[in-house]
Design an enzyme around this catalytic site. Structure first.
Site, PDB file in Angstrom:
ATOM      1  CD  GLU A  67      -2.490  -1.247   2.776  1.00  0.00           C
ATOM      2  OE1 GLU A  67      -2.246  -0.351   3.614  1.00  0.00           O
ATOM      3  OE2 GLU A  67      -3.281  -2.174   2.993  1.00  0.00           O
ATOM      4  CB  CYS A 122      -5.066  35.337  10.623  1.00  0.00           C
ATOM      5  SG  CYS A 122      -5.398  36.497   9.301  1.00  0.00           S
TER       6      CYS A 122
HETATM    7  N1  LLP Z   1      -1.667   2.063   4.405  1.00  0.00           N
HETATM    8  C1  LLP Z   1      -2.274   2.583   5.484  1.00  0.00           C
HETATM    9  C2  LLP Z   1      -3.225   1.760   6.235  1.00  0.00           C
HETATM   10  C3  LLP Z   1      -1.997   3.899   5.869  1.00  0.00           C
HETATM   11  O1  LLP Z   1      -2.614   4.418   6.936  1.00  0.00           O
HETATM   12  C4  LLP Z   1      -1.076   4.688   5.126  1.00  0.00           C
HETATM   13  C5  LLP Z   1      -0.771   6.059   5.506  1.00  0.00           C
HETATM   14  C6  LLP Z   1      -0.477   4.094   3.993  1.00  0.00           C
HETATM   15  C7  LLP Z   1      -0.788   2.782   3.677  1.00  0.00           C
HETATM   16  C8  LLP Z   1       0.477   4.823   3.126  1.00  0.00           C
HETATM   17  O2  LLP Z   1       1.632   5.214   3.787  1.00  0.00           O
HETATM   18  P1  LLP Z   1       2.837   5.854   2.946  1.00  0.00           P
HETATM   19  O3  LLP Z   1       3.297   4.806   1.965  1.00  0.00           O
HETATM   20  O4  LLP Z   1       2.321   7.043   2.247  1.00  0.00           O
HETATM   21  O5  LLP Z   1       3.861   6.169   3.947  1.00  0.00           O
HETATM   22  N2  LLP Z   1      -0.108  12.987   6.357  1.00  0.00           N
HETATM   23  C9  LLP Z   1       1.154  12.385   6.725  1.00  0.00           C
HETATM   24  C10 LLP Z   1       1.208  10.922   6.393  1.00  0.00           C
HETATM   25  C11 LLP Z   1       0.073  10.110   6.979  1.00  0.00           C
HETATM   26  C12 LLP Z   1       0.115   8.661   6.606  1.00  0.00           C
HETATM   27  C13 LLP Z   1      -1.159   8.007   6.927  1.00  0.00           C
HETATM   28  N3  LLP Z   1      -1.252   6.632   6.536  1.00  0.00           N
HETATM   29  C14 LLP Z   1       2.283  13.163   6.060  1.00  0.00           C
HETATM   30  O6  LLP Z   1       1.995  14.132   5.360  1.00  0.00           O
HETATM   31  O7  LLP Z   1       3.452  12.849   6.254  1.00  0.00           O
END
Ligand code: LLP
Length: 419
Positions: free
Chosen positions: A273, A342
Site C-alpha cells: 500500500e 492569520c
Molecule cells: N496504508 C495505510 C493503512 C496507511 O494508513 C497509510 C498512511 C499508507 C498505507 C500509506 O503510507 P505511505 O506509503 O504514504 O507512507 N499525512 C502524513 C502521512 C500520513 C500517513 C497516513 N497513513 C504526512 O503528510 O506525512
C-alpha cells in the site's frame, strides 16, 4: 532523479516551463509529472516481479482521478479508507478486486457500499468491526473477504504522528489477540478469512522495521495454520520513505529484495500500500511571492500559498525544498516563507537559505505530491488550488481552482435570520 529540472534558469516540469503552466492555471498550483508517477509505480511493481503481488496505491496521499487513472492503467489497485475514496477509485476505473479497505472507523453505509462494489478485502481493525462486517454481509446475502490488521508492536522510527504500529496506537488488533480473532472470524457465516495485514508507519527510512514485522507476523501465520486457517494474501501496508531533504531511504528495488527474501517461503500473494513513495516526488506546489518584509529579527517572504494549501510544514514541521521557478534573483537570504493565513503556524519554510525572492517571483515547493493537495482545506475561506498533470510537452488542468461560489456551496441562511 525526477522530472522537475532546470533548463538554463527556468524550472521545467518534464518538457513544459513551469511559468507557462502558471500563466494558464494561476497560483497556488500543484503540478504532477506523469512520467514520474509511472516510473515510481513501475519501480515498486518491478521490485516484486518475482512473486505474485498487487500494488494497492494508498490513495489518501493524492486522490486526484487523473493520478488514480495513471496507476489503474498500469494494473494498480488501491488502499482506501472511506466511502469517498471508494467512489473516486471506481470513477477512475480501479478494478474492485484490487481494492483493500483499511481504517479504524468504517461506517455501516461504507461497509455496505464496499460489499456491493465487490472489493477484495476489508482490513479489519477491531473485534466489533469484525462483527459488524459479518452482520452487514449477512443482511446482503454475501460473504466479506477479510484480513486482520495486526498491530505488531514494532517501532518504525519515524515522526510520532505517522507511527501506527506500536501498542499504544489506535490501529489494528494487537498481535497477541489476533489468533483468537482469526478463529472467531473463521467461524462466522458471512466472513471469508483471506489475508493478514499490517501497516507500521510512514516515511520509513530503514528496511529493518519491515523485516521485524514480517518475522513477527510469520509466527502468527504458523499459529493460524495449526488452527486450520489458510491465508491467500499478505498485505504489508505502505510506509517506504522518500527524500525530502537529506534522507536516504532504501530504493524500492532494495526494499523488494529484502521483503521477497523474507516472505518467499510463505507462498502468499503480497499486497503493498505505498502512498508517498509513488507520488511524493512526482509533484510540486508553486506559489507566487506577494511581498517581502524585514521583521525585527527575521526576513519574511510572503507567498499566496499557505498552510491550507500545504499543511505538512505546520502540522509536522516537515521540510519541503524551496526553489525559484526562474533563477534570476540577486543572491540569497535566510528567511521564513509564510502564507496569508492569520496564524503564526502558517509557514512553508523556516530559517531557510533561499534566493532573494521579490514580489511577483514564482516559488516552487518540492516533494509536494503526497499529502499536499489531499490535506488542503478552505481555512480562511481560501479556494483550494488548481492541480495540473504534465505529460511530455503537454499539460492538463486535472482539477480546476475553486471559486468563491464553491466556498459557500451547500450553505443556507435559515428563514429566522431573514429580514
Ligand atoms: N496504508 C495505510 C493503512 C496507511 O494508513 C497509510 C498512511 C499508507 C498505507 C500509506 O503510507 P505511505 O506509503 O504514504 O507512507 N499525512 C502524513 C502521512 C500520513 C500517513 C497516513 N497513513 C504526512 O503528510 O506525512
Amino acid at each position: 532523479m525526477h522530472h522537475f529540472q532546470y533548463r538554463g534558469n527556468e524550472l521545467y516540469a518534464e518538457e513544459v516551463a513551469v511559468k507557462d503552466i502558471v500563466a494558464k492555471a494561476g497560483t497556488p498550483v500543484y503540478i504532477y509529472s506523469h512520467a514520474t508517477l509511472e516510473r515510481h509505480f513501475r519501480a515498486m511493481d518491478d521490485a516484486f516481479a518475482a512473486v505474485p503481488h498487487t500494488i494497492c496505491y494508498s490513495m489518501k496521499a493524492n486522490s486526484n482521478l487523473a493520478v488514480l487513472k495513471t496507476f489503474a492503467n498500469l494494473g494498480g489497485g488501491v488502499d482506501i479508507v472511506s466511502g469517498g475514496e471508494l467512489y473516486r477509485a471506481l470513477k477512475a476505473g480501479i478494478d474492485p478486486k484490487k481494492i483493500v479497505y483499511s481504517g479504524v472507523g468504517k461506517k455501516d453505509d461504507e461497509i455496505e457500499y464496499a460489499l456491493k462494489a465487490g472489493i477484495l478485502m476489508f482490513n479489519v481493525e477491531s473485534e466489533e468491526e469484525l462483527d459488524r462486517i459479518n452482520e452487514i454481509a449477512g443482511s446482503l446475502g454475501t460473504k466479506a473477504g477479510i484480513a486482520i490488521r495486526v498491530n505488531p508492536d514494532v517501532d518504525p522510527e519515524t515522526h510520532p504522528y505517522i507511527t501506527t504500529g506500536l501498542k499504544k496506537a489506535k490501529f489494528g488488533i494487537n498481535i497477541e489477540r489476533s489468533l483468537d480473532q482469526y478463529k472467531r472470524a473463521a467461524a462466522m457465516p458471512h466472513i471469508e478469512v483471506i489475508g493478514i495485514d499490517c501497516h507500521i508507519g510512514s516515511q520509513l527510512t530503514k528496511i529493518s522495521p519491515f523485516v521485524d514485522t514480517i518475522r513477527k507476523l510469520k509466527r502468527l501465520i504458523a499459529g493460524l495454520e495449526e488452527a486450520g486457517i489458510r491465508l491467500t494474501y499478505f498485505d504489508l501496508g505502505g510506509g517506504l520513505g522518500i527524500t525530502y531533504d537529506e534522507e536516504a531511504p532504501p530504493l524500492p528495488a532494495e526494499y523488494g529484495r529484502a521483503i521477497v527474501e523474507e516472505t518467499r517461503d510463505m507462498g502468499l500473494h503480497l499486497i503493498f500500500e505505498p502512498g508517498r513513495n509513488l507520488v511524493g516526488n512526482a509533484g510540486i506546489m508553486v506559489g507566487k511571492c506577494l511581498y517581502t518584509k524585514k521583521g525585527e529579527e527575521k526576513n519574511f517572504v510572503i507567498v499566496d500559498a499557505a498552510m491550507n494549501d500545504l499543511a505538512r510544514p505546520s502540522l509536522y514541521g516537515s521540510f519541503h525544498g524551496v526553489q525559484a521557478v526562474c533563477k534570476d534573483q540577486d543572491g540569497s537570504i535566510v528567511a521564513d516563507i509564510v502564507g496569508p493565513i492569520c496564524e503564526s503556524g502558517d509557514f512553508l519554510a523556516k530559517d531557510r537559505e533561499m534566493p532573494r525572492f521579490r514580489g511577483g517571483d514564482l516559488v516552487a515547493f518540492m516533494s509536494a505530491g503526497a499529502y499536499g493537495f489531499a490535506m488542503s482545506s478552505n481555512y480562511n475561506s481560501r479556494p483550494r488550488a488548481a492541480e495540473v498533470m504534465v505529460k511530455g510537452d503537454t499539460f492538463t488542468i486535472i482539477r480546476e481552482r475553486e471559486n468563491r461560489d464553491d466556498l459557500i456551496k451547500g450553505e443556507n441562511i435559515p428563514d429566522f435570520l431573514q429580514k
